[in-house]
Design an enzyme around this catalytic site. Structure first.
Site, mmCIF file in Angstrom:
data_model
loop_
_atom_site.group_PDB
_atom_site.id
_atom_site.type_symbol
_atom_site.label_atom_id
_atom_site.label_comp_id
_atom_site.label_asym_id
_atom_site.label_seq_id
_atom_site.Cartn_x
_atom_site.Cartn_y
_atom_site.Cartn_z
ATOM 1 N N GLY A 1 0.837 -1.191 0.000
ATOM 2 C CA GLY A 1 0.000 0.000 0.000
ATOM 3 C C GLY A 1 0.872 1.240 0.000
ATOM 4 O O GLY A 1 1.993 1.227 0.508
ATOM 5 N N CYS B 1 5.777 0.066 7.355
ATOM 6 C CA CYS B 1 5.475 1.226 6.522
ATOM 7 C C CYS B 1 6.683 1.548 5.656
ATOM 8 O O CYS B 1 7.815 1.556 6.144
ATOM 9 C CB CYS B 1 5.129 2.418 7.414
ATOM 10 S SG CYS B 1 4.699 3.905 6.514
ATOM 11 N N LEU B 2 6.429 1.831 4.392
ATOM 12 C CA LEU B 2 7.525 2.181 3.491
ATOM 13 C C LEU B 2 8.208 3.478 3.906
ATOM 14 O O LEU B 2 9.366 3.699 3.557
ATOM 15 C CB LEU B 2 7.009 2.285 2.050
ATOM 16 C CG LEU B 2 6.454 0.979 1.465
ATOM 17 C CD1 LEU B 2 5.886 1.218 0.073
ATOM 18 C CD2 LEU B 2 7.515 -0.107 1.448
ATOM 19 N N HIS C 1 -4.587 1.973 7.518
ATOM 20 C CA HIS C 1 -3.210 2.471 7.597
ATOM 21 C C HIS C 1 -2.992 3.574 6.559
ATOM 22 O O HIS C 1 -2.446 4.636 6.871
ATOM 23 C CB HIS C 1 -2.251 1.292 7.363
ATOM 24 C CG HIS C 1 -0.807 1.648 7.306
ATOM 25 N ND1 HIS C 1 0.088 1.245 8.273
ATOM 26 C CD2 HIS C 1 -0.082 2.344 6.399
ATOM 27 C CE1 HIS C 1 1.299 1.690 7.949
ATOM 28 N NE2 HIS C 1 1.217 2.356 6.814
#
Length: 175
Positions: A46, A96-97, A138
């Site tokens: 995502g 999370c990126l 998220h």
């Protein structure tokens, strides 16, 4: 399509509230394509537009690819919003990126109902559960300037933020 740089904590842009998309244009579709390319390259499941320094309410996701059955289901969500949530909660380990190499368990509603516009300009509503529910919550958080570490205890959150601030001061760039 173009690969875009994903901004990393402590970049203050991650705390910006993204602006609504007023019209589904060629530029928005191109941005979604760039986001898919960047998300897959990272790799992730995502990505919110703000994570590539574009403060608009656009999310790309592909949770099927993560589940490893060899299939892919790229989806884009424009102006997504949660219009309902279950009282039953679920815990998932999130990453999370924009906060690379850090994972933590986060509790969120088990199911949510979302409303969004697709890339063809159609307004849709659907129910999300499991990984889809976690991921969409998220990513919507990102659009509101909220990071998954904000759902952790004050102590854990402070430790993570401090770690990334120190790394940034030393010029350490996560890839």
């Amino acid at each position: 399509m173009a690969l875009r740089e994903i901004i990393i904590l402590p970049d203050k842009r991650l705390r910006e509230i993204s602006k609504p998309v007023t019209e589904v244009t060629t530029e928005i579709r191109k941005l979604a394509d760039d986001m898919f390319e960047s998300m897959y390259e990272a790799p992730g499941i995502g990505l919110a537009a703000i994570q590539i320094a574009e403060p608009v309410r656009l999310i790309t996701m592909d949770i099927v690819r993560k589940e490893g059955d060899g299939k892919s289901d790229p989806r884009a969500f424009i102006n997504p919003e949660i219009v309902g949530a279950s009282s039953e909660m679920n815990v998932y380990e999130e990453g999370c990126l924009s906060i690379p190499e850090y994972y933590a368990e986060v509790e969120r509603p088990k199911t949510v109902r979302i409303r969004y516009t697709d890339l063809d300009g159609n307004v849709k509503e659907e129910d999300a559960d499991g990984l889809f529910a976690t991921c969409i919550q998220h990513e919507i958080d990102h659009l509101n300037g909220v990071l998954f570490v904000d759902h952790l205890s004050k102590l854990k959150r402070a430790m993570v933020i401090r770690k990334f601030e120190k790394a940034a001061k030393r010029g350490i760039k996560y890839v």
